[in-house]
Design a protein around this motif. Sequence first.
Motif, PDB file in Angstrom:
ATOM      1  N   HIS A   1      31.316  54.146  53.007  1.00 32.15           N
ATOM      2  CA  HIS A   1      32.184  54.698  54.061  1.00 32.15           C
ATOM      3  C   HIS A   1      33.374  53.794  54.343  1.00 32.15           C
ATOM      4  CE1 HIS A   1      29.069  57.599  54.627  1.00 32.15           C
ATOM      5  NE2 HIS A   1      28.193  56.635  54.793  1.00 32.15           N
ATOM      6  N   LYS A   2      34.051  53.407  53.266  1.00 38.90           N
ATOM      7  CA  LYS A   2      35.236  52.577  53.424  1.00 38.90           C
ATOM      8  C   LYS A   2      36.446  53.341  52.913  1.00 38.90           C
ATOM      9  CE  LYS A   2      33.044  48.083  53.007  1.00 38.90           C
ATOM     10  NZ  LYS A   2      32.535  47.129  52.057  1.00 38.90           N
ATOM     11  N   GLU A   3      37.616  52.809  53.194  1.00 36.45           N
ATOM     12  CA  GLU A   3      38.855  53.383  52.658  1.00 36.45           C
ATOM     13  C   GLU A   3      38.853  53.250  51.136  1.00 36.45           C
ATOM     14  OE1 GLU A   3      42.006  54.461  54.035  1.00 36.45           O
ATOM     15  OE2 GLU A   3      40.691  54.979  55.714  1.00 36.45           O
ATOM     16  N   ARG A   4      39.493  54.210  50.466  1.00 40.67           N
ATOM     17  CA  ARG A   4      39.542  54.174  49.012  1.00 40.67           C
ATOM     18  C   ARG A   4      40.213  52.882  48.511  1.00 40.67           C
ATOM     19  NH1 ARG A   4      42.687  58.988  46.748  1.00 40.67           N
ATOM     20  NH2 ARG A   4      41.199  60.292  47.817  1.00 40.67           N
ATOM     21  N   GLN A   5      41.279  52.496  49.232  1.00 41.21           N
ATOM     22  CA  GLN A   5      42.028  51.309  48.834  1.00 41.21           C
ATOM     23  C   GLN A   5      41.145  50.062  48.910  1.00 41.21           C
ATOM     24  OE1 GLN A   5      44.776  51.570  47.436  1.00 41.21           O
ATOM     25  NE2 GLN A   5      45.310  49.417  47.245  1.00 41.21           N
ATOM     26  N   GLU A   6      40.246  50.054  49.904  1.00 48.13           N
ATOM     27  CA  GLU A   6      39.318  48.939  50.071  1.00 48.13           C
ATOM     28  C   GLU A   6      38.431  48.805  48.825  1.00 48.13           C
ATOM     29  OE1 GLU A   6      39.123  46.650  52.244  1.00 48.13           O
ATOM     30  OE2 GLU A   6      37.184  45.810  51.686  1.00 48.13           O
ATOM     31  N   GLY A   7      38.023  49.946  48.286  1.00 53.43           N
ATOM     32  CA  GLY A   7      37.219  49.946  47.051  1.00 53.43           C
ATOM     33  C   GLY A   7      37.969  49.266  45.921  1.00 53.43           C
ATOM     34  N   HIS A   8      39.257  49.611  45.774  1.00 52.93           N
ATOM     35  CA  HIS A   8      40.057  49.015  44.698  1.00 52.93           C
ATOM     36  C   HIS A   8      40.217  47.508  44.909  1.00 52.93           C
ATOM     37  CE1 HIS A   8      40.853  52.722  42.715  1.00 52.93           C
ATOM     38  NE2 HIS A   8      41.487  53.263  43.738  1.00 52.93           N
ATOM     39  N   THR A   9      40.417  47.104  46.172  1.00 56.69           N
ATOM     40  CA  THR A   9      40.572  45.686  46.466  1.00 56.69           C
ATOM     41  C   THR A   9      39.299  44.916  46.099  1.00 56.69           C
ATOM     42  OG1 THR A   9      41.959  46.354  48.295  1.00 56.69           O
ATOM     43  CG2 THR A   9      41.283  44.061  48.255  1.00 56.69           C
ATOM     44  N   GLN A  10      38.161  45.500  46.502  1.00 62.26           N
ATOM     45  CA  GLN A  10      36.886  44.846  46.163  1.00 62.26           C
ATOM     46  C   GLN A  10      36.695  44.807  44.649  1.00 62.26           C
ATOM     47  OE1 GLN A  10      33.455  45.072  48.143  1.00 62.26           O
ATOM     48  NE2 GLN A  10      34.362  45.184  50.169  1.00 62.26           N
ATOM     49  N   GLY A  11      37.179  45.828  43.987  1.00 61.04           N
ATOM     50  CA  GLY A  11      37.110  45.861  42.530  1.00 61.04           C
ATOM     51  C   GLY A  11      37.847  44.694  41.924  1.00 61.04           C
ATOM     52  N   PHE A  12      39.007  44.372  42.500  1.00 58.19           N
ATOM     53  CA  PHE A  12      39.764  43.236  41.974  1.00 58.19           C
ATOM     54  C   PHE A  12      39.010  41.933  42.204  1.00 58.19           C
ATOM     55  CE2 PHE A  12      42.480  39.606  42.506  1.00 58.19           C
ATOM     56  CZ  PHE A  12      43.128  39.598  41.284  1.00 58.19           C
TER      57      PHE A  12
ATOM     58  N   ALA B   1      37.754  38.891  39.504  1.00 61.60           N
ATOM     59  CA  ALA B   1      37.915  37.439  39.559  1.00 61.60           C
ATOM     60  C   ALA B   1      36.562  36.746  39.392  1.00 61.60           C
ATOM     61  CB  ALA B   1      38.557  37.041  40.882  1.00 61.60           C
ATOM     62  N   GLU B   2      35.540  37.325  40.034  1.00 60.78           N
ATOM     63  CA  GLU B   2      34.201  36.754  39.948  1.00 60.78           C
ATOM     64  C   GLU B   2      33.656  36.860  38.519  1.00 60.78           C
ATOM     65  OE1 GLU B   2      31.852  38.522  42.958  1.00 60.78           O
ATOM     66  OE2 GLU B   2      30.275  37.011  42.806  1.00 60.78           O
ATOM     67  N   THR B   3      33.882  38.021  37.901  1.00 62.54           N
ATOM     68  CA  THR B   3      33.386  38.242  36.542  1.00 62.54           C
ATOM     69  C   THR B   3      34.043  37.276  35.557  1.00 62.54           C
ATOM     70  OG1 THR B   3      33.139  40.554  37.116  1.00 62.54           O
ATOM     71  CG2 THR B   3      32.963  40.014  34.804  1.00 62.54           C
ATOM     72  N   LEU B   4      35.336  37.017  35.785  1.00 59.39           N
ATOM     73  CA  LEU B   4      36.036  36.078  34.899  1.00 59.39           C
ATOM     74  C   LEU B   4      35.383  34.700  34.968  1.00 59.39           C
ATOM     75  CD1 LEU B   4      39.773  37.029  35.497  1.00 59.39           C
ATOM     76  CD2 LEU B   4      38.316  37.612  33.563  1.00 59.39           C
ATOM     77  N   ARG B   5      34.971  34.337  36.161  1.00 62.48           N
ATOM     78  CA  ARG B   5      34.300  33.041  36.323  1.00 62.48           C
ATOM     79  C   ARG B   5      32.982  33.023  35.556  1.00 62.48           C
ATOM     80  NH1 ARG B   5      30.476  31.103  40.263  1.00 62.48           N
ATOM     81  NH2 ARG B   5      30.423  33.159  41.236  1.00 62.48           N
ATOM     82  N   TRP B   6      32.210  34.111  35.668  1.00 58.85           N
ATOM     83  CA  TRP B   6      30.943  34.171  34.934  1.00 58.85           C
ATOM     84  C   TRP B   6      31.181  34.062  33.437  1.00 58.85           C
ATOM     85  CZ3 TRP B   6      29.588  39.210  37.953  1.00 58.85           C
ATOM     86  CH2 TRP B   6      29.159  38.868  39.246  1.00 58.85           C
ATOM     87  N   CYS B   7      32.200  34.819  32.982  1.00 61.33           N
ATOM     88  CA  CYS B   7      32.486  34.830  31.545  1.00 61.33           C
ATOM     89  C   CYS B   7      32.816  33.428  31.057  1.00 61.33           C
ATOM     90  CB  CYS B   7      33.646  35.770  31.237  1.00 61.33           C
ATOM     91  SG  CYS B   7      33.150  37.486  31.283  1.00 61.33           S
ATOM     92  N   LEU B   8      33.659  32.749  31.844  1.00 62.80           N
ATOM     93  CA  LEU B   8      34.064  31.402  31.452  1.00 62.80           C
ATOM     94  C   LEU B   8      32.844  30.495  31.365  1.00 62.80           C
ATOM     95  CD1 LEU B   8      36.856  30.745  30.794  1.00 62.80           C
ATOM     96  CD2 LEU B   8      37.175  29.727  33.042  1.00 62.80           C
TER      97      LEU B   8
END
Lengths: 274, 335
Positions: B44-55, B59-66
Amino acid sequence: MASLYEMVWRFLHALLYLQRAIVAWFRVHIWRWKLAVVDLLLPLALGFHNQKKTGPKGTRTSRRVRWGADGRTLEKLPLHVGLLVTEEEIHYTDIANLVVWCMAVGISYVSVYDNQGVFKRNNSRLMEEILKQQQELLGMGSSKYSVEILKNGTNKQEHQVLSCQSMVKVLSPDDGRLSIVQAAQQLCRAVEQKEKTSKDINVSVLDSLLKESKNIPDPDLVLKFGTVQSTLGFLPWHIRLTEIISMPSHIDASYDDLYDALQRFAGCEQRLGK
Amino acid sequence: MSWIREEKLSLLERLTANILKAGPMPKHVAFIMDGNRRYAQKEHKERQEGHTQGFEKLAETLRWCLNLGIHEVTVYAFSIENFKRSKEEVDGLMELARQKFSRLLTEQENLEKHGVCIRVLGDLTLLPEDLQTLIAKAVVSTRAHNKCFLNVCFAYTSRHEIANAVKEMAWGVEQGLIKSSDVSEVLLSECLYSSNSPNPDLLIRTSGEVRLSDFLLWQTSYSCLVFQSVLWPEYSFWNLCEAILQFQMSHRSIQKARELHREEQVLQQMESDRTCVAEILQHRGNGKPMDGQSQQNALLNYSSSREERVRGFLNTLQHKRDAFFDDLSSQAVVA
């Protein structure tokens, strides 16, 4: 420390392979038991309710009717199904069964692919097997499923095509990236001869060129058989929107397996970027 | 939120990472980060909030990959088809991109420290001009870095990319740099936006969809595809580990298929060279049948001159592409 990690890794993978083998074993054996039980019970049931035995022709007709009806009850049916076999061991009869079931359900185009070109080299064997299974499963009586083997005139290779209601096509990696390269060469030749300029080239020009050489619509569903999680070079240009559904093996695959996959496909919603 | 996260993995994560690393690891992983909108709806959040969390998840995934030793990641940020979404959503996404790329420019030092090279793949001309400039600046400023690579597919579809590669080759033919017979699978791969990266070893799509949606169709022909049902903003380290396990279990078969394909490629190239040499000899038409040795020599000569032609063309193409980004990024200074 590194060797300890490696040991744990090996142990983990051994467990995973063991799990995979057990699942595969159960899949095959449960299916066989089911068959045996049906074989045992069906004559009994028929014997009680119907003294006159319907015989093989009767069961064929009822099966055919059921498959056709299944196709109609699904919310949507793929137009073109690709059967992608990633396994080393290939059973022609099982592939032929799958093709025939697809046709019976009402799918217009079926293509069969493996990355080593085995099907392409043994094209005639596969086609024979399909004809045989068609008679076996659907019976001779129906003209609706009559099959003609055609030589594909537009192509220099001798693709055999089963026409009429459904069309079966055998594909190999040569139809994938290589066909894109050939289309590119053709366009560049036109540019070389000043018939075209580079500015004329866009997605739709390339797409129509690639459609022309294939003469079939893009597959909407690919059934990938085997544990290898890859399309192994299957028509890269054409699988843009294709649903890829994995099945453990084509060996002993049943009609119910296929029907489950078709049901899953019918439930998929495509948003097309929106 | 920053592009680069410095936190270390937890003990348990580190242990798992080390165990996984005992097996074959993917060098290049591609992500289709699907499920931002469904996540927003669910929470129940704004759609834009979903995209922001996606970004942030990216960043977190890049850290895991590294931390897992994966030094190249490609992500599908925005498809050409996404322009069909509502104006409000498209504008929101463009604004998010503006923010993130501006932020990136302020993080130069950090990017340099980690040697992060950022590439943007796609048809930039479809984007608003200010965003084009921002992107070009980010690309130009990190171009020289070579420790890890992040490819962002923006205004991208794979068919567009392939058609564009064909267009570039046709341009090369027009300029007299190559001949139409030089067009080959290898050359086409080199003309794609992704020419500077190896093909991804693993492609992950989240949110349970089982299609490629016009993403890296050419490059992932022989990659391990893993479809996971988790929504992208909820993606965890353990999901990534599961995908890598699947990659490891398919690894040997895929490697074999790749090898087979490579051999096929070499054969095709040889065949094509042979045809070209035969044509040339026929044209000369001196009628003398050539002996095996001189035929062999003609073939060798031809293939080395072809290779030189192709090399020259690819250099020119690279310059053209670099110049495109240089021009774009310098525009802002004037403006």
